[in-house]
Design a protein around this motif. Structure first.
Motif, PDB file in Angstrom:
ATOM      1  N   ILE A  31      -5.216   3.244   3.855  1.00 25.27           N
ATOM      2  CA  ILE A  31      -4.337   2.073   3.862  1.00 25.27           C
ATOM      3  C   ILE A  31      -5.150   0.828   4.220  1.00 25.27           C
ATOM      4  CG2 ILE A  31      -2.364   0.965   5.004  1.00 25.27           C
ATOM      5  CD1 ILE A  31      -1.261   3.858   5.485  1.00 25.27           C
ATOM      6  N   VAL A  65       3.971  -1.401   3.666  1.00 26.26           N
ATOM      7  CA  VAL A  65       3.237  -0.132   3.630  1.00 26.26           C
ATOM      8  C   VAL A  65       4.206   1.049   3.610  1.00 26.26           C
ATOM      9  CG1 VAL A  65       1.475   1.291   4.746  1.00 26.26           C
ATOM     10  CG2 VAL A  65       1.340  -1.198   4.906  1.00 26.26           C
ATOM     11  N   SER A 124       0.840  -1.196   0.000  1.00 23.70           N
ATOM     12  CA  SER A 124       0.000   0.000   0.000  1.00 23.70           C
ATOM     13  C   SER A 124       0.872   1.242   0.000  1.00 23.70           C
ATOM     14  CB  SER A 124      -0.934   0.029   1.215  1.00 23.70           C
ATOM     15  OG  SER A 124      -1.634   1.262   1.209  1.00 23.70           O
ATOM     16  N   GLU A 165      -7.275  -0.414   1.392  1.00 23.23           N
ATOM     17  CA  GLU A 165      -6.487  -1.095   0.371  1.00 23.23           C
ATOM     18  C   GLU A 165      -6.031  -2.486   0.838  1.00 23.23           C
ATOM     19  OE1 GLU A 165      -3.033   1.101  -0.968  1.00 23.23           O
ATOM     20  OE2 GLU A 165      -3.423   0.458  -3.017  1.00 23.23           O
ATOM     21  N   VAL A 166      -5.621  -2.544   2.093  1.00 23.01           N
ATOM     22  CA  VAL A 166      -5.156  -3.822   2.637  1.00 23.01           C
ATOM     23  C   VAL A 166      -6.313  -4.821   2.716  1.00 23.01           C
ATOM     24  CG1 VAL A 166      -4.276  -4.953   4.725  1.00 23.01           C
ATOM     25  CG2 VAL A 166      -3.193  -2.860   3.903  1.00 23.01           C
ATOM     26  N   ARG A 175      -0.683   4.268   0.046  1.00 19.76           N
ATOM     27  CA  ARG A 175      -1.612   5.335   0.462  1.00 19.76           C
ATOM     28  C   ARG A 175      -1.060   6.107   1.651  1.00 19.76           C
ATOM     29  NH1 ARG A 175      -6.909   3.363  -1.231  1.00 19.76           N
ATOM     30  NH2 ARG A 175      -6.606   3.040  -3.468  1.00 19.76           N
TER      31      ARG A 175
END
Ligand SMILES: [Zn+2]
Length: 378
Positions: free
Chosen positions: A287, A311, A279, A290-291, A281
């Motif tokens: 985040i 991340v 991610s 998205e995860v 973001r």
């Protein structure tokens, strides 16, 4: 007794390389000693770093030789389990319940008494690079044997087929066998010579790669919050978190992450899975969204949870059933990152083919070992 002192030497050299993360991570790698009749090889599920005499399985070499001459099923899954049965049948003391490494036949094939097989970071930087095939003989001489990717029984067959021509040409067995997208077999009459060969190989590679020091970066409160969220998302699994300059090299954008998005070796797949979540973001809710999407996709495809989440600005997360497996996932994935980064001097990374990935995903031997021991020995 002669054999006893040789086994002690084997224990010593196994621990030496097994406790050095530049050569062996978790249950990776295997070692052996042989005389004319028997071979002692690391048992599955034992770790080289802490191995003792009892960690080795003694096998009858005349029975192992039969594996090389036998005709097995053309069905890959059936073939691997047939070979496994024959390996078990070659044990001298089956009542001890030890299982020989799947690479036992390969150890037996090489005539030198001592064999130390590892997956060193520096060697894999070359083995998992675009220039592996051309650079290996340039760096280590024409007598270094190079083998294209293969696993299990087909790796054994590939090496076996190459040996007669090799012996004709050089009048001996290869002491260095480089395995593309896998690692190295180093073989010799003495453990002293094994160390010298490893020193030579590492020295040459270190001079070209020049590994940089990895520096720790701060773990923020945001990163910790995400760790708790991830643990909840994965049904209270253990989540290990680290943040350093190696992660930063890959988490900046999708392009940078691409270099560590397809596995290089079977080991990576066993410990970290076949795909990883990234991610880039900014805010925590973004985040998480998205995860969560990444988790859903992964679960659908592989029917299990992902093992690795990277991340931007926060760090690398490893998931596991307990602390040990979560930390191992991080260790293996960081090694993968180093291999990818170092491979840049050899034309960039050369990941496993989709065909090989699919083969490993459906490979019964691999699956059995992971479920049973939670560790690997390839
Ligand atoms: Zn291996």
């Amino acid at each position: 007794m002669e054999t006893g002192s040789k086994i002690e030497e084997l224990v010593e050299i196994s621990r030496y390389y097994g406790s050095d993360p530049d050569y062996v991570i978790a249950g990776g790698g295997n070692t052996s000693y042989k005389d004319d009749r028997y071979i002692w090889v690391k048992a599955s599920g034992t770790e080289l770093g802490t191995i003792g005499k009892d960690g080795f399985v003694q096998l009858d070499r005349s029975r192992l030789r039969m594996i090389g001459e036998k005709q097995y099923s053309s069905d890959v899954q059936r073939r691997e389990s047939q070979v496994k049965e024959d390996l078990l049948a070659a044990r001298v003391d089956p009542e001890k319940g030890l299982r020989p490494s799947v690479e036992t036949s390969l150890h037996d094939l090489i005539e030198y008494p001592f064999v130390v097989h590892t997956h060193p970071t520096l060697v894999n930087a070359l083995m998992c690079s675009q220039q592996a095939a051309e650079k290996t003989p340039q760096l280590f001489g024409e007598d270094a044997l190079f083998i294209e990717p293969a696993a299990g029984y087909s790796l054994f067959v590939k090496v076996k087929e190459r040996l007669p021509a090799y012996k004709d040409k050089y009048g001996k067995d290869p002491q260095l066998i480089f395995l593309q997208n896998h690692g190295i077999f180093v073989s010799a009459h003495t453990t002293k010579e094994i160390r010298e060969l490893y020193e030579m190989v590492s020295g040459k590679l270190r001079a070209i790669i020049r590994p940089e020091e990895i520096k720790e970066l701060p773990v923020t409160r945001e990163a910790e919050t995400l760790r708790h969220e991830l643990s909840r998302l994965a049904g209270d699994k253990f989540v290990a978190l680290r943040h350093n300059t190696l992660h930063r090299h890959f988490y900046g954008d999708a392009e940078a992450f691409r270099a560590i998005s397809i596995p290089f070796t079977p080991d990576i797949m066993v410990y970290c899975g076949a795909e990883y979540i990234w991610s880039g973001r900014r805010s925590l809710p973004e985040i998480m969204e998205e995860v969560r999407e990444g988790f859903e996709k992964y679960r659908k495809k592989y029917r299990r949870d992902p093992g690795i989440i990277l991340v931007k600005d926060l760090g690398l997360y490893g998931l596991g059933e307990n602390e040990k497996t979560a930390v191992t996932a991080l260790d293996v994935y960081e090694d993968f990152m180093k291999v990818s980064k170092y491979s840049e001097v050899f034309g960039g990374p050369h990941p496993l083919s989709q065909e090989t990935i699919d083969f490993i995903l459906g490979w019964e031997v691999e699956h059995y070992r992971r479920e049973r021991y939670g560790k690997d020995d390839r």
